[in-house]
Scaffold this motif. Structure first.
Motif, PDB file in Angstrom:
ATOM      1  N   VAL A 179       0.836  -1.198   0.000  1.00 54.91           N
ATOM      2  CA  VAL A 179       0.000   0.000   0.000  1.00 54.91           C
ATOM      3  C   VAL A 179       0.873   1.250   0.000  1.00 54.91           C
ATOM      4  CG1 VAL A 179      -1.703   1.342   1.304  1.00 54.91           C
ATOM      5  CG2 VAL A 179      -1.943  -1.147   1.111  1.00 54.91           C
ATOM      6  N   ARG A 180       1.884   1.241   0.840  1.00 58.60           N
ATOM      7  CA  ARG A 180       2.774   2.395   0.927  1.00 58.60           C
ATOM      8  C   ARG A 180       3.574   2.555  -0.370  1.00 58.60           C
ATOM      9  NH1 ARG A 180       3.813  -0.449   5.779  1.00 58.60           N
ATOM     10  NH2 ARG A 180       6.042  -0.731   5.276  1.00 58.60           N
ATOM     11  N   GLN A 181       3.992   1.431  -0.951  1.00 59.29           N
ATOM     12  CA  GLN A 181       4.702   1.481  -2.227  1.00 59.29           C
ATOM     13  C   GLN A 181       3.798   2.024  -3.338  1.00 59.29           C
ATOM     14  OE1 GLN A 181       5.943  -2.629  -2.568  1.00 59.29           O
ATOM     15  NE2 GLN A 181       8.042  -2.143  -1.965  1.00 59.29           N
ATOM     16  N   ALA A 182       2.545   1.612  -3.331  1.00 53.28           N
ATOM     17  CA  ALA A 182       1.608   2.089  -4.355  1.00 53.28           C
ATOM     18  C   ALA A 182       1.390   3.599  -4.233  1.00 53.28           C
ATOM     19  CB  ALA A 182       0.285   1.346  -4.236  1.00 53.28           C
ATOM     20  N   THR A 196      -7.333  -5.351  -1.634  1.00 48.48           N
ATOM     21  CA  THR A 196      -8.589  -4.930  -2.235  1.00 48.48           C
ATOM     22  C   THR A 196      -8.606  -3.411  -2.389  1.00 48.48           C
ATOM     23  OG1 THR A 196      -9.758  -6.788  -1.238  1.00 48.48           O
ATOM     24  CG2 THR A 196     -11.102  -4.941  -1.997  1.00 48.48           C
ATOM     25  N   THR A 197      -8.995  -2.962  -3.575  1.00 50.24           N
ATOM     26  CA  THR A 197      -9.063  -1.523  -3.818  1.00 50.24           C
ATOM     27  C   THR A 197     -10.510  -1.069  -3.987  1.00 50.24           C
ATOM     28  OG1 THR A 197      -8.797  -1.890  -6.200  1.00 50.24           O
ATOM     29  CG2 THR A 197      -6.801  -1.493  -4.912  1.00 50.24           C
ATOM     30  N   SER A 205      -6.504   7.952  -9.079  1.00 50.29           N
ATOM     31  CA  SER A 205      -5.972   6.669  -9.543  1.00 50.29           C
ATOM     32  C   SER A 205      -7.012   5.564  -9.496  1.00 50.29           C
ATOM     33  CB  SER A 205      -4.770   6.263  -8.678  1.00 50.29           C
ATOM     34  OG  SER A 205      -5.194   5.854  -7.378  1.00 50.29           O
ATOM     35  N   GLY A 206      -8.058   5.767  -8.683  1.00 46.42           N
ATOM     36  CA  GLY A 206      -9.064   4.730  -8.490  1.00 46.42           C
ATOM     37  C   GLY A 206      -8.631   3.652  -7.511  1.00 46.42           C
ATOM     38  N   LEU A 207      -7.398   3.753  -7.023  1.00 47.71           N
ATOM     39  CA  LEU A 207      -6.848   2.730  -6.118  1.00 47.71           C
ATOM     40  C   LEU A 207      -7.026   3.094  -4.650  1.00 47.71           C
ATOM     41  CD1 LEU A 207      -3.481   2.078  -8.001  1.00 47.71           C
ATOM     42  CD2 LEU A 207      -5.656   0.851  -8.248  1.00 47.71           C
ATOM     43  N   PHE A 208      -7.375   4.359  -4.392  1.00 48.46           N
ATOM     44  CA  PHE A 208      -7.463   4.843  -3.021  1.00 48.46           C
ATOM     45  C   PHE A 208      -8.746   5.638  -2.815  1.00 48.46           C
ATOM     46  CE2 PHE A 208      -2.965   4.454  -4.056  1.00 48.46           C
ATOM     47  CZ  PHE A 208      -2.492   3.708  -2.983  1.00 48.46           C
ATOM     48  N   ASP A 209      -9.218   5.599  -1.592  1.00 51.08           N
ATOM     49  CA  ASP A 209     -10.337   6.427  -1.159  1.00 51.08           C
ATOM     50  C   ASP A 209      -9.834   7.231   0.033  1.00 51.08           C
ATOM     51  OD1 ASP A 209     -12.706   7.619  -0.478  1.00 51.08           O
ATOM     52  OD2 ASP A 209     -13.604   5.805   0.382  1.00 51.08           O
ATOM     53  N   VAL A 210      -9.289   8.408  -0.265  1.00 53.81           N
ATOM     54  CA  VAL A 210      -8.568   9.197   0.730  1.00 53.81           C
ATOM     55  C   VAL A 210      -9.408  10.369   1.207  1.00 53.81           C
ATOM     56  CG1 VAL A 210      -6.598  10.733   1.070  1.00 53.81           C
ATOM     57  CG2 VAL A 210      -6.288   8.543  -0.104  1.00 53.81           C
ATOM     58  N   LYS A 211      -9.442  10.541   2.518  1.00 56.72           N
ATOM     59  CA  LYS A 211     -10.002  11.734   3.141  1.00 56.72           C
ATOM     60  C   LYS A 211      -8.836  12.492   3.770  1.00 56.72           C
ATOM     61  CE  LYS A 211     -14.527   9.685   4.224  1.00 56.72           C
ATOM     62  NZ  LYS A 211     -14.259   8.408   3.498  1.00 56.72           N
TER      63      LYS A 211
END
Length: 534
Positions: free
Chosen positions: A305-308, A367-368, A399-405
């Motif tokens: 996750v951190r690498q992504a 899972t993304t 990116s569609g890979l993260f859901d960041v707040k």
């Protein structure tokens, strides 16, 4: 006329031997009244930090801006660039071939501001006290290689180190090694409030309201004896709620100089103004910004996750949209211009790539989208921080890979929460304690690191950091330093973002502004005077 002045490190370094002066508090002139300096730094006493100005606990650039003027250290960073030089000490050196025994001889006639003589016993008390208290800030980590301190007679102090540490002279130039008196500081407890007593170039008094310091007054110390030439009689440091209020004060003539933190827009405007009475001075800087991770938090405990995140974040876009030419992308914890710097993150991840990030997460069965909150402080690094995190959020979510707040919090709440591990991802800045690669690695990666990070790499802690510290010639330490950076890029316990320049803005009649900040972004108020600017 362009009002921007560029101070080149090479020029400073060349001028330093000519301009540096040995003297005391009677050096320099003090005409024109107090020089007033503005800052957006806030100083407050809280339940989590009741002793913000105790040298055994203070560990941020704002509080060090106060302590460096008031609490004297054995060594000091020179006016330009280079290795530290004696200050309260007459001389200091390693006395063995293994860099494990360091001896200092104090100056004759050294005294605290109240006139009491300073002896080797006071130095031993001060270092022993900081190590015994072991404050939660993590500043004691700078003394981690100290085994015992020996006071030999009235003037000789001998530091016996646990392991070789060629960077130890630098550490003796930091406020945690400041000399304090047993009459004013308890050996086992921090000193609450805003009182500071020492032997530096200034004495200090504070004006406070509701537990916040609103004005710090520095008055030339008549008993100071050291290497610094003090060019004024009095300086006032005033705190402002934001950069706009500070800017209004300098334009109105209520303050003479403003420092951190000016907004990017203010810096840009001042750099191109043709009719302003305020000059902008730009200096190369070693400030960095980065994301920190609680590697035990479920959302980011997987290295993938951190690498992504490292693979997706576009540093160039981030810097250009928020800071422009005032910063540059950073691909390592160690900033460019320091011996040992490498572009470890760029070497591993290259240009931003959603496809490569997706592959990392797929391989790790993640899972993304990965949900997380990025935390930032609203009042410690300047008003541009919010925009910076909005862009980070947009990049990661696009990116569609993260859901960041994202969530902003005031520093006096943010910092204790970060240390307690309450944030999974958080934004921090680093102003170096001293200009060496070790100070960008050990504070983040060694045991007892100041972030309170659970990340522990035995190869770094037990092998590479000690190995790098054995080398008095820092060029000889490059292989170890480079390997540490490569491991960080692989494991991503922290994610470097950018490296910034540093600025002060001053009214035309203020002199000494080229030296107002040292390479560690710390104020040197003794350099300021009044006269006619060029």
């Amino acid at each position: 006329m362009n009002r921007k002045t560029l101070v080149l490190p090479a020029v400073i370094s060349l001028l330093a031997p000519v301009l540096a002066a040995c003297g005391g508090s009677d050096s320099g002139s003090g005409g024109g009244g107090a020089i007033v300096v503005g800052t957006t730094d806030e100083f407050s006493t809280t339940k989590d930090d009741p002793a913000p100005l105790d040298p055994a606990s203070a560990y941020d650039v704002g509080t060090w801006n106060i302590l460096r003027q008031t609490v004297q250290t054995l060594m000091i960073q020179p006016r330009g660039e280079g290795e530290p030089v004696p200050e309260a000490a007459e001389s200091c050196s390693f006395t063995d071939t293994g860099n494990e025994r360091y001896a200092c001889t104090l100056r004759e006639g050294l005294s605290f501001s109240n006139g009491d003589a300073i002896t080797a016993a006071d130095v031993k008390f001060s270092i022993d006290r900081a190590m015994k208290i072991n404050a939660p800030s993590g500043v004691v980590g700078l003394l981690s290689t100290v085994d015992t301190v020996e006071a030999k007679g009235e003037r000789e102090v001998i530091f016996h180190l646990k392991t070789a540490d060629a960077t130890f002279p630098y550490k003796l130039s930091t406020p945690v090694a400041g000399i304090v008196s047993e009459d004013n500081y308890d050996k086992g407890e921090l000193r609450d409030g805003f009182e500071v007593n020492g032997s530096g170039p200034y004495t200090f008094s504070a004006e406070e309201e509701d537990g916040k310091l609103v004005k710090a007054v520095f008055t030339k110390n008549g008993n100071y004896k050291g290497t610094l030439k003090v060019n004024n009689d009095k300086v006032e440091l005033r705190s402002f709620a934001d950069a706009s209020a500070m800017n209004g004060a300098i334009e109105a003539g209520d303050i003479d100089l403003m420092t951190r933190t000016m907004s990017p827009d203010q810096i840009q405007r001042l750099s191109t103004a043709t009719d302003s009475e305020v000059d902008l001075v730009e200096m190369s800087g070693l400030e960095i910004r980065y994301l920190g991770f609680n590697t035990d938090a479920p959302a980011v405990e997987s290295k993938a996750v951190r690498q992504a995140m490292a693979q997706v974040i576009n540093r160039g876009e981030l810097v250009s949209k928020v800071y422009g030419t005032q910063a540059e992308p950073l691909y390592s914890l160690v900033p460019a211009s320091l011996t040992g710097h490498s572009n470890a993150f760029f070497n591993k991840y290259g240009e931003p790539s959603v496809a490569k990030a997706q592959a990392l997460l797929t391989k790790a069965n993640i899972t993304t989208p990965v949900s997380m909150t990025l935390h930032y402080t609203t009042d410690h690094y300047g008003e541009a921080t919010k925009k910076e995190f909005e862009i980070l959020q947009k990049q990661l979510n696009a990116s569609g890979l993260f859901d960041v707040k994202i969530k902003g919090t005031a520093w006096d709440t943010f910092r204790p929460a970060e240390q307690k591990g309450e944030y999974e991802v958080y934004g921090m800045g680093w102003f170096p304690d001293f200009p060496d690669a070790d100070n960008y690695l050990a504070p983040f990666l060694d045991k007892g690191n100041f972030l309170g990070s659970p990340y522990a790499n035995s190869q770094i802690r037990n092998g590479l950091i000690p190995e790098s510290r054995r080398e008095a010639d820092r060029q000889a330490a490059v292989d170890s330093i480079t390997e540490i950076q490569d491991i960080v890029a692989e494991d991503v316990p922290v994610l470097p973002l950018w490296q910034g320049r540093q600025y002060v803005a001053a009214r035309d009649d203020v002199t000494g502004t080229a030296y107002a900040l040292n390479s560690s972004s710390t104020l040197q108020l003794w350099e300021l005077g009044r006269g006619v600017s060029g």
